[in-house]
Design a protein around this motif. Structure first.
Motif, PDB file in Angstrom:
ATOM      1  N   HIS A  48      -7.050 -12.605  11.128  1.00  0.00           N
ATOM      2  CA  HIS A  48      -6.485 -11.766  10.066  1.00  0.00           C
ATOM      3  C   HIS A  48      -5.334 -12.448   9.337  1.00  0.00           C
ATOM      4  O   HIS A  48      -4.645 -11.810   8.549  1.00  0.00           O
ATOM      5  N   ASP A  98       0.266  -8.316   1.719  1.00  0.00           N
ATOM      6  CA  ASP A  98      -1.166  -8.017   1.722  1.00  0.00           C
ATOM      7  C   ASP A  98      -1.732  -8.122   3.139  1.00  0.00           C
ATOM      8  O   ASP A  98      -1.320  -8.978   3.929  1.00  0.00           O
ATOM      9  N   THR A  99      -2.668  -7.249   3.421  1.00  0.00           N
ATOM     10  CA  THR A  99      -3.453  -7.315   4.653  1.00  0.00           C
ATOM     11  C   THR A  99      -4.914  -7.154   4.258  1.00  0.00           C
ATOM     12  O   THR A  99      -5.220  -6.663   3.166  1.00  0.00           O
ATOM     13  N   TRP A 155      -6.836  -5.005   5.428  1.00  0.00           N
ATOM     14  CA  TRP A 155      -7.039  -3.562   5.303  1.00  0.00           C
ATOM     15  C   TRP A 155      -6.646  -3.072   3.910  1.00  0.00           C
ATOM     16  O   TRP A 155      -7.400  -2.359   3.259  1.00  0.00           O
ATOM     17  N   ASN A 156      -5.460  -3.467   3.433  1.00  0.00           N
ATOM     18  CA  ASN A 156      -5.000  -3.025   2.110  1.00  0.00           C
ATOM     19  C   ASN A 156      -5.894  -3.560   0.993  1.00  0.00           C
ATOM     20  O   ASN A 156      -6.174  -2.855   0.027  1.00  0.00           O
TER      21      ASN A 156
END
Length: 180
Positions: A45, A20-21, A23-24
């Motif tokens: 982040h 997971d990020t 962004w995702n």
């Protein structure tokens, strides 16, 4: 410019999984990365597998559907990046003091008797959005507040306004020029 804080209370929580990020996660839920980070008091982040993030609800499902229908009508046949950029223009307008402060009002805004977006005038806004337009809206929502600030777009082959062509061009994608 930062994205506006949530219109409603937190919609859900997300348990971080491997890979997971921000962004995702932002794309999955259609929520600005900046809003997810701010809501969860994140200054980096770094995500830890298993941690739970509160996902704020910034935009209603009805607004997402309306925006996707506009993107579908305005950017049909354009590259995916152009669809994201069209959605971003609407979101940038919502965040700008020059325009109304919600998606529906921006989309239906009139100036001198004309709607700002052709699909309102010709009824194409009433057609359902395709998958690509829906995904583009989610991506634009995740990207909200991090772009180049485009407030307008036009097709230079069909634009009749000399005012629009006088605006500073930020990017050209497909048949559209984006400007501020």
């Amino acid at each position: 410019m930062t994205a506006p804080q949530s219109k409603a209370n937190a919609a859900t929580t997300h348990q971080v999984k491997t890979g997971d990020t921000f962004w995702n996660i932002g794309k999955k839920y259609g929520v600005p990365v900046k809003s997810i980070m701010s809501t969860n008091n994140k200054t980096s982040h770094l995500l830890l597998v298993g941690e739970k993030l509160v996902i704020p609800q910034n935009v209603t499902n009805a607004e997402i559907d309306l925006l996707a229908r506009l993107v579908h009508a305005e950017a049909k046949g354009e590259p995916y990046a152009g669809k994201v950029a069209v959605a971003s223009v609407v979101l940038n307008r919502v965040d700008s003091s020059l325009f109304p402060n919600d998606i529906k009002s921006v989309i239906y805004q009139k100036d001198q008797g004309y709607y700002a977006f052709t699909p309102i005038q010709n009824g194409a806004i009433n057609q359902p959005a395709d998958t690509s337009a829906k995904e583009a809206v989610k991506e634009a929502l995740a990207f909200r507040g991090m772009g180049n600030g485009s407030l307008y777009f036009y097709n230079p082959k069909t634009a009749k306004s000399t005012w629009i062509t006088s605006r500073e061009v930020t990017i050209t994608i497909g048949n559209h020029r984006f400007a501020k």
